[in-house]
Design an enzyme around this catalytic site. Structure first.
Site, mmCIF file in Angstrom:
data_model
loop_
_atom_site.group_PDB
_atom_site.id
_atom_site.type_symbol
_atom_site.label_atom_id
_atom_site.label_comp_id
_atom_site.label_asym_id
_atom_site.label_seq_id
_atom_site.Cartn_x
_atom_site.Cartn_y
_atom_site.Cartn_z
ATOM 1 N N SER A 86 1.010 12.913 14.020
ATOM 2 C CA SER A 86 1.967 11.916 14.493
ATOM 3 C C SER A 86 1.405 11.167 15.703
ATOM 4 C CB SER A 86 3.309 12.591 14.800
ATOM 5 O OG SER A 86 4.308 11.631 15.106
ATOM 6 N N HIS A 190 9.066 8.983 11.248
ATOM 7 C CA HIS A 190 8.313 8.905 9.996
ATOM 8 C C HIS A 190 9.230 8.759 8.784
ATOM 9 C CE1 HIS A 190 4.831 9.731 12.405
ATOM 10 N NE2 HIS A 190 5.410 10.816 12.870
#
Length: 305
Positions: A86, A190
């Site tokens: 991430s 996400h």
């Protein structure tokens, strides 16, 4: 072969930056970064409580700063590959020479602010599922309206969606899932809920001139090695609204012949996954400067010549 990895949001804990600021030059570097992005990183990394550093706009630049500090403290490192989970991809992009440090901090500051704004639109969150088979778990999540936002491998998937959808998951776990653990994050990262942040990040990225990776850069979009800085930057923009495939990154590590993995501060999450998914690979997490000696020994044994 050594791979250097950087963790994502949720790895931070109150005061975790404190011992790192005692290293020579560290406090001055953090002060300069703080001035550049308008955020007191030293305060948040040493004095702020868990709620304060849970704020997306704070947590993300704090994690990148910690990763850069700890990597510098290692000295000269010649990894065979780098990757990040991430927001850790921005840290990894800096390791690879794609982004300059200050550019990386400015980009991640904009990323955090944009994602925090997107998260404020709807009450959302993320929960880790421990156990289960992805072939069973993923369709179950989709049936509940959730997104498998992080497919981490080693029996772990992170679901993301609205708080109502996550509550339904608690009451209706997929077959084989032992536990559902809410994560200390402030939104459904996400996923489609982050779509507004993509546009803001794309505008910020237009101001950067990325370099091509100097070492193998493994993208968590699909586990593929990325050859150009422009492609790395495009993926950094798109990943905020798309799932993280850390499982595919670890498959690539296997194919590359990785023998050791070092996770920069605040390490622990990715080494934990590697211990289960990459048997035989030596791992080390940088949690405090006390870990530097062991890390340097491991790096000396496994770095590229």
């Amino acid at each position: 072969m050594l791979v250097l990895v950087a963790p994502g949001q949720g790895a931070q804990t109150p005061g975790f930056l404190t011992p790192w600021l005692d290293l020579p030059g560290a406090a001055d570097r953090v002060a300069a970064w703080s001035d550049a992005i308008g955020l007191d990183l030293a305060h948040y990394g040493t004095q702020a409580d868990a709620d304060a550093i849970r704020d997306t706009a704070v947590a993300q630049p704090l994690l990148v700063a910690a990763g850069l500090l700890s990597a510098t403290a290692l000295g000269e490192v010649a990894p065979g590959a780098v990757a990040g989970h991430s927001v850790g991809e921005i840290t990894a992009a800096t390791f690879a020479g794609v982004l300059a440090e200050t550019d990386a901090l400015r980009l991640v500051r904009g990323r955090g602010l944009a994602m925090a704004e997107a998260a404020a639109v709807t009450q959302t969150g993320m929960s880790a599922l421990l156990g289960g088979d992805p072939a069973t778990t993923v369709p179950h999540l989709e049936k509940l309206g959730l997104t498998p936002a992080n497919v981490n491998g080693a029996g772990q998937i992170v679901a993301a969606g609205t708080l109502e959808e996550l509550a339904a998951l608690e009451a209706d776990k997929p077959e084989g899932v032992r536990r559902v653990v809410p994560l200390k994050v402030a939104g459904a990262f996400h996923t489609r809920h982050m779509a507004p942040a993509v546009e803001a990040l794309a505008k910020a990225a237009e101001e950067l001139t990325p370099g091509d990776p100097r070492v193998t850069y493994v993208s968590n979009k699909d586990g593929q090695a990325v050859a150009t800085g422009a492609d790395v930057l495009a993926r950094l923009v798109g990943q905020v609204a798309n799932p993280v495939r850390w499982d595919l990154c670890m498959e690539t590590f296997k194919e590359l012949g990785v023998t050791a993995l070092v996770e920069v501060c605040p390490g622990g999450t990715l080494t934990g996954l590697a211990k289960r998914a990459l048997p035989g690979v030596k791992t080390l997490a940088l949690k405090t400067p006390d870990d530097l000696g062991a890390a340097r020994e491991l790096i000396a044994e496994h770095s590229a010549a």
